[in-house]
Structures are given as C-alpha cells and as structure tokens.
Write a protein that holds these residues in place. Structure first.
Motif, short mmCIF file in Angstrom:
data_model
loop_
_atom_site.label_atom_id
_atom_site.label_comp_id
_atom_site.label_asym_id
_atom_site.label_seq_id
_atom_site.Cartn_x
_atom_site.Cartn_y
_atom_site.Cartn_z
N LEU A 132 -29.71 5.06 -34.56
CA LEU A 132 -31.07 5.54 -34.79
C LEU A 132 -31.90 5.47 -33.51
N TYR A 133 -31.78 4.37 -32.78
CA TYR A 133 -32.53 4.16 -31.55
C TYR A 133 -32.15 5.18 -30.47
N THR A 134 -30.86 5.35 -30.24
CA THR A 134 -30.44 6.22 -29.14
C THR A 134 -30.67 7.69 -29.45
N VAL A 135 -30.44 8.09 -30.69
CA VAL A 135 -30.68 9.49 -31.04
C VAL A 135 -32.17 9.81 -30.95
N ASP A 136 -33.01 8.91 -31.40
CA ASP A 136 -34.46 9.14 -31.38
C ASP A 136 -35.01 9.30 -29.97
N ARG A 137 -34.36 8.76 -28.98
CA ARG A 137 -34.86 8.82 -27.62
C ARG A 137 -34.36 10.02 -26.82
N ASP A 138 -33.63 10.91 -27.46
CA ASP A 138 -33.09 12.09 -26.78
C ASP A 138 -33.43 13.32 -27.61
N PRO A 139 -34.41 14.13 -27.17
CA PRO A 139 -34.83 15.30 -27.96
C PRO A 139 -33.68 16.24 -28.33
N GLU A 140 -32.70 16.39 -27.45
CA GLU A 140 -31.56 17.26 -27.77
C GLU A 140 -30.72 16.65 -28.90
N ALA B 183 -20.79 5.08 -29.54
CA ALA B 183 -20.94 3.83 -30.30
C ALA B 183 -20.55 2.60 -29.49
N ASN B 184 -19.54 2.72 -28.66
CA ASN B 184 -19.05 1.56 -27.93
C ASN B 184 -19.61 1.43 -26.53
N ALA B 185 -20.50 2.32 -26.15
CA ALA B 185 -21.17 2.18 -24.85
C ALA B 185 -22.17 1.04 -24.94
N VAL B 186 -22.28 0.28 -23.89
CA VAL B 186 -23.23 -0.82 -23.86
C VAL B 186 -24.63 -0.23 -23.78
N LEU B 187 -25.51 -0.65 -24.68
CA LEU B 187 -26.86 -0.12 -24.78
C LEU B 187 -27.63 -0.36 -23.49
N ASN B 188 -28.24 0.70 -22.99
CA ASN B 188 -29.07 0.67 -21.78
C ASN B 188 -28.29 0.22 -20.55
N CYS B 189 -27.01 0.47 -20.52
CA CYS B 189 -26.18 0.11 -19.38
C CYS B 189 -25.55 1.37 -18.82
N HIS B 190 -25.73 1.61 -17.55
CA HIS B 190 -25.24 2.83 -16.93
C HIS B 190 -24.06 2.57 -15.99
N LEU C 288 -37.75 5.61 -39.70
CA LEU C 288 -38.98 6.39 -39.85
C LEU C 288 -39.30 7.20 -38.60
N THR C 289 -39.23 6.59 -37.43
CA THR C 289 -39.60 7.34 -36.22
C THR C 289 -38.66 8.50 -35.96
N LEU C 290 -37.36 8.29 -36.18
CA LEU C 290 -36.41 9.37 -35.99
C LEU C 290 -36.61 10.46 -37.03
N PHE C 291 -36.79 10.09 -38.28
CA PHE C 291 -36.93 11.09 -39.33
C PHE C 291 -38.26 11.84 -39.22
N ILE C 292 -39.30 11.20 -38.71
CA ILE C 292 -40.55 11.93 -38.44
C ILE C 292 -40.26 13.01 -37.40
N ALA C 293 -39.54 12.67 -36.34
CA ALA C 293 -39.22 13.65 -35.30
C ALA C 293 -38.43 14.82 -35.86
N MET C 294 -37.59 14.56 -36.86
CA MET C 294 -36.76 15.62 -37.41
C MET C 294 -37.45 16.41 -38.52
N PHE C 295 -38.26 15.77 -39.35
CA PHE C 295 -38.70 16.42 -40.58
C PHE C 295 -40.20 16.61 -40.75
N GLU C 296 -41.02 15.99 -39.92
CA GLU C 296 -42.47 16.14 -40.09
C GLU C 296 -42.89 17.60 -39.96
N ARG C 297 -42.23 18.35 -39.10
CA ARG C 297 -42.57 19.76 -38.87
C ARG C 297 -42.38 20.63 -40.11
N ASP C 298 -41.61 20.13 -41.08
CA ASP C 298 -41.37 20.90 -42.30
C ASP C 298 -42.50 20.77 -43.32
N HIS C 299 -43.51 19.98 -43.02
CA HIS C 299 -44.62 19.72 -43.95
C HIS C 299 -45.93 20.17 -43.33
N ALA C 300 -46.71 20.93 -44.07
CA ALA C 300 -47.99 21.45 -43.55
C ALA C 300 -49.08 20.39 -43.57
#
Length: 120
Positions: A10-18, A39-46, A83-95
C-alpha cells in the motif's frame, strides 16, 4: 498474515503515480508483478539489497487484487495506508466532495472496538 508486506504494498504503490494508475486499471496484474519484483526489496534502500522469503497469503493477494479495503482492514492492514491509496484511485469517480471517504467509512461501520490489530 504479513501485515508488513500488505502495508509495504500500500505504501509503495501510493507513492508512485504510475503504480497507482496501474493498480487502478489492472489490480491482479499489479499485485502479481509487485509481489514478484518488489516484495522482497528492502524498503527505501537503493543498494540492491533484498530478502527472498516475503509472500502474500492467498487471502491477502485476493483482497489486494479485488481492491477490498474492508477485508484488508479485517486482516490488519493499516487503514490510513489503504485510505490514502484508495482516495488516489477512486475519489475522481465521485462528483460530491468527500464522497469516496464517506463511502469508505460506511463500509467499515460494522467494525466495533477493539479494531483489528494494525501493529506490524
């Protein structure tokens, strides 16, 4: 249940608009790809560090692939991440302003204290 892995998704997908758009339009493919590739990449590690053992359970995979935030909450996924990820995905569907957030809350209204444990 790996709350850590679900929350990491949820965290990583939400931070990448693509990835947000990819998850919105192809949830099954995105979950499958992310589990295999990220899934197995170390979070925030490059530096290329990775583990080899993290996998979703079938129930987690299905809940993520079906955008089922109620089931994710019941499984212990952090509600703010969902919630933050789903807002990014679905809020636009509601007027109406805040319509998605209200719908999100209503779908969780049947839960009572104590809520599912969201500790990782």
């Amino acid at each position: 249940m790996s709350r850590y892995l679900v929350d990491k998704f949820l965290y990583t997908v939400d931070r990448d608009p693509e990835l947000v758009e990819r998850y919105r339009t192809d949830p099954h493919g995105t979950v499958t790809w992310w589990e295999a590739e990220r899934a197995n990449a170390v979070l925030n590690c490059h530096t290329g560090e990775a583990s080899t053992w993290l996998r979703f359970t079938d129930e987690e995979r299905d809940a993520l692939a079906s955008h089922d935030h109620v089931r994710l909450f019941a499984l212990g996924a952090h509600p703010f991440l969902t919630l933050t990820l789903f807002i990014a995905m679905f809020e636009r569907d509601h007027a109406e302003p805040m319509a998605y957030q209200k719908q999100y809350g209503l779908r969780l209204a049947h839960f009572s204290l104590p809520y599912p444990d969201i500790a990782t």
